[in-house]
Design an enzyme around this catalytic site. Structure first.
Site, PDB file in Angstrom:
ATOM      1  N   GLY A 251       0.861  -1.311   0.163  1.00  0.00           N
ATOM      2  CA  GLY A 251       0.047   0.102   0.015  1.00  0.00           C
ATOM      3  C   GLY A 251       0.815   1.058  -0.051  1.00  0.00           C
ATOM      4  CG  ASP A 252       3.679   4.262   1.543  1.00  0.00           C
ATOM      5  OD1 ASP A 252       4.272   4.820   0.566  1.00  0.00           O
ATOM      6  OD2 ASP A 252       3.174   4.871   2.619  1.00  0.00           O
ATOM      7  CG  ASP A 253       7.301   4.724  -1.230  1.00  0.00           C
ATOM      8  OD1 ASP A 253       6.671   4.948  -2.232  1.00  0.00           O
ATOM      9  OD2 ASP A 253       7.761   5.643  -0.479  1.00  0.00           O
ATOM     10  CB  SER A 284       3.056  -0.115  -4.984  1.00  0.00           C
ATOM     11  OG  SER A 284       2.534   0.878  -3.860  1.00  0.00           O
TER      12      SER A 284
END
Length: 462
Positions: A251-253, A284
């Site tokens: 959900g992020d980098d 992502s």
């Protein structure tokens, strides 16, 4: 006759002795082999210390008891703790030096959702405050500090952070401390984290910080693509680090290289440097495959990235910074990107906000220079580039070569402000601030090897 009987007896005895010898040798050589930086002389199972793998019984004390007992072997060849098949519910626990935590196939470590099982820690000195709240932070599920020679590995066993409890509190604004990470090792050296499946971390998954000589290899990391701040691997003020052969859905980098936040990172002054990332696959949709920053106030330099793949990801290798960050991002080398369904192929941001407190110095401008990309194939991408430097502080020394981007339907494919550099063999045609040289060339990529690349894993056995 007596001689013959004795001879038969001797022959039979010899056969029996040979069988016993072979059986003995077989016992010695029949073992579970695994690759590691260090092998261990001693080993034990979590069940030897009262562990119960039913998914309901809390094993925090069993982990603590096991590690405390095995730590006595640190000066005698080290020790390995085997987590056997089962579901092992636990709160946070601390590792020790010259130690291996080994998850067998079908072993699952389950993170407790009982907050009392998570000790509180002070804020990180290079951050000055917690990320979710101004106060301190919860300890990571697996934590260690001031260690040497620590390994977390297995036969693709699983560590499940059961993060939904924490994500819900984050969305509701109920957090008074920063959420725990799944694995955090700090002020340590000779670290290996490999051959595991990591799922549903409360926040960042793997966070080595203020550490050196690190190998992160063969991890499969999964979190829902809408989960908050579930970065995959975040080397933070780390030196001599190797990340390879990892598959991350986040959900992020997927990977974020960091080195401290604004005035706190500037004061602490520990850069992330000499890092190689290769054979990484990332999904992502709202973040980057690899981010440099945004917390980069201690500096980031000599990062080498090669043979990486992203699908349905917002951007590839992104620089995130802003006025007040200070520090630098320089000597970045990227070679060999295969991209599909990206929003941006190249993205640099000089206006990233998110400051720890009002005390930051807006005159602390970052130095972004010597950023190199080459050999890129990107299909079905919305934009070729969004490159935004800082007024009176342009990003310089950008080099982009041998790039083909398809699928862009937006009229303005290259949006460039306050940047400078050169390009070669790039389609579609770059912006005027990155002119194409008439004589074709390849952007540089170092030919020497980092010391961590020369580290060969041993074949160990328990």
């Amino acid at each position: 006759m007596v001689f013959e009987i004795n001879n038969d007896f001797v022959q039979v005895g010899g056969v029996i002795s040979a069988i016993l010898l072979l059986a003995s040798l077989r016992v010695k050589v029949s073992c579970d082999e695994y690759p590691a930086m260090s092998c261990r002389k001693h080993s034990a199972f979590l069940t030897d210390f009262g562990g119960v793998g039913d998914g309901k019984t809390c094993n925090t004390k069993a982990f603590e008891y096991a590690i405390r007992n095995l730590s006595q072997y640190a000066c005698d060849g080290g020790a390995l703790l085997v987590v056997p098949p089962g579901k092992w519910l636990t709160g946070s626990f601390n590792l020790t030096s010259h130690f291996t935590l080994f998850l067998q196939k079908d072993a699952v470590i389950l993170a407790s959702q009982d907050e009392s099982e998570w000790p509180h820690l002070p804020v990180l000195p290079s951050y000055g405050r917690g990320r979710d709240a101004p106060g301190g932070r919860f300890s990571s599920l697996i934590f260690g500090t001031n260690l040497t020679d620590v390994i977390i590995t297995g036969f693709n066993g699983t560590i499940d952070g059961q993060g939904s409890y924490w994500w819900d509190k984050f969305h509701k604004g109920e957090l008074k401390l920063t959420r725990p990470y799944l694995i955090e090792i700090m002020f340590s050296d000779h670290i290996q984290i490999s051959n595991l499946t990591l799922i549903n971390s409360p926040s960042w998954f793997v966070h080595p910080i203020y550490s050196s000589d690190i190998i992160i290899q063969g991890l499969t990391i999964f979190a829902p693509v809408d989960s908050p701040n579930t970065d995959g691997i975040d080397p933070d003020s780390c030196t001599n680090t190797r990340i390879e052969d990892c598959y991350i859905v986040s959900g992020d980098d997927c990977v974020a290289i960091k080195s401290g936040w604004d005035e706190y990172g500037i004061k602490f002054g520990m850069p992330s440097q000499h890092i190689i990332i290769r054979r990484l696959t990332c999904i992502s949709p709202d973040s980057a495959m690899i981010a440099l920053g945004s917390e980069m106030s201690g500096g980031i330099k000599d990062v080498r990235v090669e043979n990486i793949t992203a699908l349905n990801t917002q951007s590839a290798v992104r620089i995130k910074t802003g006025a007040g960050r200070g520090g630098y991002v320089k000597d970045i080398f990227v070679k060999g990107m295969s991209l599909n369904k990206m929003k941006y192929v190249f993205w640099m941001t000089g206006s990233y906000g998110s400051h720890p407190d009002p005390g930051f110095d807006p005159k602390a401008l970052p130095n972004i220079t010597a950023i190199n990309y080459r050999d890129v194939r990107a299909d079905h991408c919305k934009y070729s580039a969004r490159l935004e430097g800082i007024p009176n502080d342009p990003f310089t020394g950008i080099c982009i070569s041998n790039v083909t981007i398809t699928g862009g339907k937006k009229k303005l494919q290259w949006n460039c402000t306050h940047v400078g550099g050169v390009t070669s063999k790039v389609l579609p045609k770059p912006c005027k601030l990155l002119p194409e040289k008439k004589k074709t060339f390849d952007c540089p990529f170092p030919e020497d090897k980092l010391p961590i690349e020369n580290v060969q894993l041993k074949t160990c056995c328990f």
